[in-house]
Design an enzyme around this catalytic site. Sequence first.
Site, PDB file in Angstrom:
ATOM      1  CB  SER A   1     -62.005  70.058 -29.312  1.00 13.93           C
ATOM      2  OG  SER A   1     -61.099  69.321 -28.531  1.00 13.93           O
TER       3      SER A   1
ATOM      4  CE  LYS B   1     -66.619  67.138 -28.486  1.00 11.99           C
ATOM      5  NZ  LYS B   1     -65.544  68.123 -28.219  1.00 11.99           N
TER       6      LYS B   1
ATOM      7  CB  SER C   1     -62.541  65.912 -28.364  1.00 16.01           C
ATOM      8  OG  SER C   1     -63.195  67.108 -27.949  1.00 16.01           O
TER       9      SER C   1
END
Length: 341
Positions: free
Chosen positions: A103, A5, A79
């Site tokens: 997330s 990420k 996210s």
Amino acid sequence: MFAAKGNIDVGGLPTTAGCPSYACFPEADAPVVARLRAAGALVLGTTNLDQFATGLVGTRSPYGAVRNAHDPARISGGSSSGSAVAVALGIVDFALGTDTAGSGRVPAAFDGIVGLKPTRGLVPTEGVVPACASLDCVTVFARTLPEAEQALSFMASPPGRALPPLPQRTPGPWRIAVPPTDRLGELDEGWAEAYEAAVQQLTAAGAEIRTLDLTAFSEAAAMLYGGAFVAERHTAVGSFVDKALSAGDDTLDPTVAGIITRARDIPAHRLFADQDRLAALRAQAEAELADRDALLLPTTPGHPTLTEVAADPLGANARLGRFTNSTNSSIRRPSPSRPVR
């Protein structure tokens, strides 16, 4: 092969946290990345995310919304949107995400993969741009649970640490806490039936179903964004956001910037009141779970389209965290994972 990420440091690649003007080029990997590389894994690259890991939708990014891997009209979930979709599409074998409000779980559910959220403290968060440092957790996305567990075994601290054994329990069927369907709140069409079918599968497998009052969990979930705890997001990146707004930075997502700047004005006395309230809710939740082995909940109440999220970005996001936000609420505060810029 794996991806990280975009708020996790990968040496030589930009860490943007979904904001181009925030980007830095770390010389070293975050420890979690370094451990995977030492085990022989290859980093393909970094992935898109809801800016500053603030959101469960996967649309709050100047790089564009990440569409669902199976239905491009629907959201991917955030996210950790790019990481989940990269795994679902077979681009990488597994990917790293972070989880502060769901997330590491919501995108996994929406994209049909496994999302493994370890106990906080098992995996180091150094080298991760914080969303809320006391709650952040590095998670794993994979197509199967064994693959996710294998990755986690290398990520754990210290390296190679085996997952802790389950607590000893008395012989007998697993006791599963299941809140009544009519107490889950509004669900999308067909979701209640799917939840009830899952309960029936557990019953058929020999599990003992025990009802649970979800009130304490629901109230704690609402406090994550609706209470004083959201102020920690301003602690993480608020000074940068304030300066960027003053400079007219057009790469800031307006929804994310609004959440972070509003958090600046929360008074300190409210945080202490919310800590006391959360401690009471935690005691209630632990009492509800005292004679139960596991809790079964839907991951989300539904799966919105990109159009629905665009029409109501705050409301749609808040709804998605109904069942995940409560498992992040904490008053423990570890050391910051990286300097605030």
